[in-house]
Design an enzyme around this catalytic site. Structure first.
Site, mmCIF file in Angstrom:
data_model
loop_
_atom_site.group_PDB
_atom_site.id
_atom_site.type_symbol
_atom_site.label_atom_id
_atom_site.label_comp_id
_atom_site.label_asym_id
_atom_site.label_seq_id
_atom_site.Cartn_x
_atom_site.Cartn_y
_atom_site.Cartn_z
ATOM 1 N N GLY A 82 -5.132 2.286 4.535
ATOM 2 C CA GLY A 82 -6.087 1.273 4.086
ATOM 3 C C GLY A 82 -6.546 0.273 5.126
ATOM 4 N N GLU B 74 -2.323 -5.590 7.069
ATOM 5 C CA GLU B 74 -2.443 -4.891 5.775
ATOM 6 C C GLU B 74 -3.870 -4.975 5.264
ATOM 7 O OE1 GLU B 74 -1.060 -3.159 3.429
ATOM 8 O OE2 GLU B 74 1.051 -3.637 3.131
ATOM 9 N N ASP B 75 -4.276 -4.002 4.457
ATOM 10 C CA ASP B 75 -5.548 -4.091 3.755
ATOM 11 C C ASP B 75 -5.427 -5.047 2.571
ATOM 12 O OD1 ASP B 75 -3.796 -2.400 2.408
ATOM 13 O OD2 ASP B 75 -5.297 -0.879 1.939
ATOM 14 N N ASP C 273 -0.592 -6.490 -3.013
ATOM 15 C CA ASP C 273 -0.729 -6.435 -4.468
ATOM 16 C C ASP C 273 0.613 -6.872 -5.071
ATOM 17 O OD1 ASP C 273 -1.753 -5.754 -6.992
ATOM 18 O OD2 ASP C 273 -1.370 -3.628 -6.756
ATOM 19 N N LYS D 106 -3.704 -10.363 -3.836
ATOM 20 C CA LYS D 106 -3.809 -10.606 -5.281
ATOM 21 C C LYS D 106 -2.604 -11.451 -5.711
ATOM 22 C CE LYS D 106 -5.660 -5.966 -6.395
ATOM 23 N NZ LYS D 106 -5.287 -4.685 -7.048
ATOM 24 N N PHE E 174 -8.622 -3.925 -9.709
ATOM 25 C CA PHE E 174 -8.607 -2.833 -8.748
ATOM 26 C C PHE E 174 -9.870 -2.887 -7.892
ATOM 27 C CE2 PHE E 174 -9.013 1.450 -7.110
ATOM 28 C CZ PHE E 174 -7.732 1.657 -6.638
ATOM 29 N N ASP F 244 -9.070 2.871 -1.112
ATOM 30 C CA ASP F 244 -9.564 4.054 -1.823
ATOM 31 C C ASP F 244 -9.287 4.001 -3.320
ATOM 32 O OD1 ASP F 244 -6.689 4.499 -1.587
ATOM 33 O OD2 ASP F 244 -7.108 6.541 -2.260
ATOM 34 N N ARG G 40 -13.039 4.938 0.952
ATOM 35 C CA ARG G 40 -12.538 4.201 2.122
ATOM 36 C C ARG G 40 -13.650 3.875 3.120
ATOM 37 N NH1 ARG G 40 -6.937 4.143 1.969
ATOM 38 N NH2 ARG G 40 -5.901 6.009 1.168
HETATM 39 P P1 IMP Z 1 1.721 -3.230 -3.120
HETATM 40 O O1 IMP Z 1 2.938 -2.528 -2.580
HETATM 41 O O2 IMP Z 1 1.677 -3.217 -4.625
HETATM 42 O O3 IMP Z 1 1.514 -4.608 -2.548
HETATM 43 O O4 IMP Z 1 0.477 -2.343 -2.747
HETATM 44 C C1 IMP Z 1 0.035 -2.228 -1.467
HETATM 45 C C2 IMP Z 1 -0.786 -0.970 -1.263
HETATM 46 O O5 IMP Z 1 -1.308 -0.435 -2.493
HETATM 47 C C3 IMP Z 1 -1.974 -1.342 -0.424
HETATM 48 O O6 IMP Z 1 -1.703 -1.227 0.946
HETATM 49 C C4 IMP Z 1 -3.035 -0.370 -0.928
HETATM 50 O O7 IMP Z 1 -2.963 0.830 -0.208
HETATM 51 C C5 IMP Z 1 -2.680 -0.115 -2.382
HETATM 52 N N1 IMP Z 1 -3.453 -0.978 -3.293
HETATM 53 C C6 IMP Z 1 -3.052 -2.103 -3.928
HETATM 54 N N2 IMP Z 1 -4.038 -2.634 -4.676
HETATM 55 C C7 IMP Z 1 -5.111 -1.822 -4.501
HETATM 56 C C8 IMP Z 1 -6.463 -1.866 -4.988
HETATM 57 O O8 IMP Z 1 -6.885 -2.758 -5.751
HETATM 58 N N3 IMP Z 1 -7.282 -0.864 -4.560
HETATM 59 C C9 IMP Z 1 -6.877 0.128 -3.712
HETATM 60 N N4 IMP Z 1 -5.622 0.192 -3.241
HETATM 61 C C10 IMP Z 1 -4.747 -0.778 -3.617
#
Ligand code: IMP
Length: 178
Positions: free
Chosen positions: A48, A102-103, A106, A134, A156, A163, A169
């Protein structure tokens, strides 16, 4: 394009490329000030972060190293909660100033997993730079999350590296699901 369809799901514009680039430029300036005289290593979290990493690093005027880690935690639009490392960190982080790029943060599970791995190598410092955050989805606070492009609602999003089931992407703007 204000609305798009990916896998029969509708998305609307959230952040235009110009807005993303302006914010990225400001973060780059901040990093140039904060890391002046040091030689940090930027570690991008694939897939990402590839566009953000490229645009951000063009704004960074420091001597720096660049690496990548690839992890997966998502299927469809909800977190599986399970982190799978598919290829690992550079193995020479001891004594270095590490900046994880990081992208999106979440739940924060991916980041916590990566931070543990980085800390185990005894770096001089660790900070995280994430384009999106977020806050409402974060499971526990992450003190290393120093640089954030945009705080967004718990929805989302897709585009600019992010993606939806493998697609989107390459979109230059960021869209939210509607
Ligand atoms: P986390 O571990 O829940 O913080 O998620 C991190 C990863 O989940 C990110 O690096 C993204 O690849 C993916 N991700 C989280 N939220 C989204 C979203 O809204 N759209 C697309 N990918 C997401």
């Amino acid at each position: 394009m204000n609305k798009i369809n990916i896998h029969q799901k509708e998305f609307e514009i959230l952040l235009e490329n110009e807005t993303i680039c302006k914010r990225t430029r400001l973060i780059g300036i901040q990093l140039n000030v904060d890391y002046e005289g040091r030689c940090p290593i930027f570690i991008g979290v694939l897939n990402g972060s590839f566009l953000f990493m490229a645009d951000l690093l063009k704004e960074v005027e420091l001597d720096c190293e660049i690496g990548f880690i690839r992890v997966a935690s998502y299927q469809g639009t909800t977190s599986s909660g399970e982190i799978k490392e598919t290829f690992g960190l550079p193995e020479d982080l001891a004594g270095k100033d590490v900046i994880i790029v990081e992208d999106i943060v979440d739940t924060g599970l991916t980041l916590q997993y990566i931070l543990e791995k980085v800390k185990a190598q005894n770096p001089a410092s660790i900070n995280v730079c994430s384009l999106l955050f977020k806050p409402a989805a974060l499971l526990s606070p992450i003190k290393e999350l120093t640089y954030v492009g945009f705080e967004i609602p718990n929805e989302f999003v897709v585009g600019y590296g992010l993606d939806y089931d493998g697609l989107g992407r390459n979109l230059k703007d960021i869209y939210r699901a509607i």
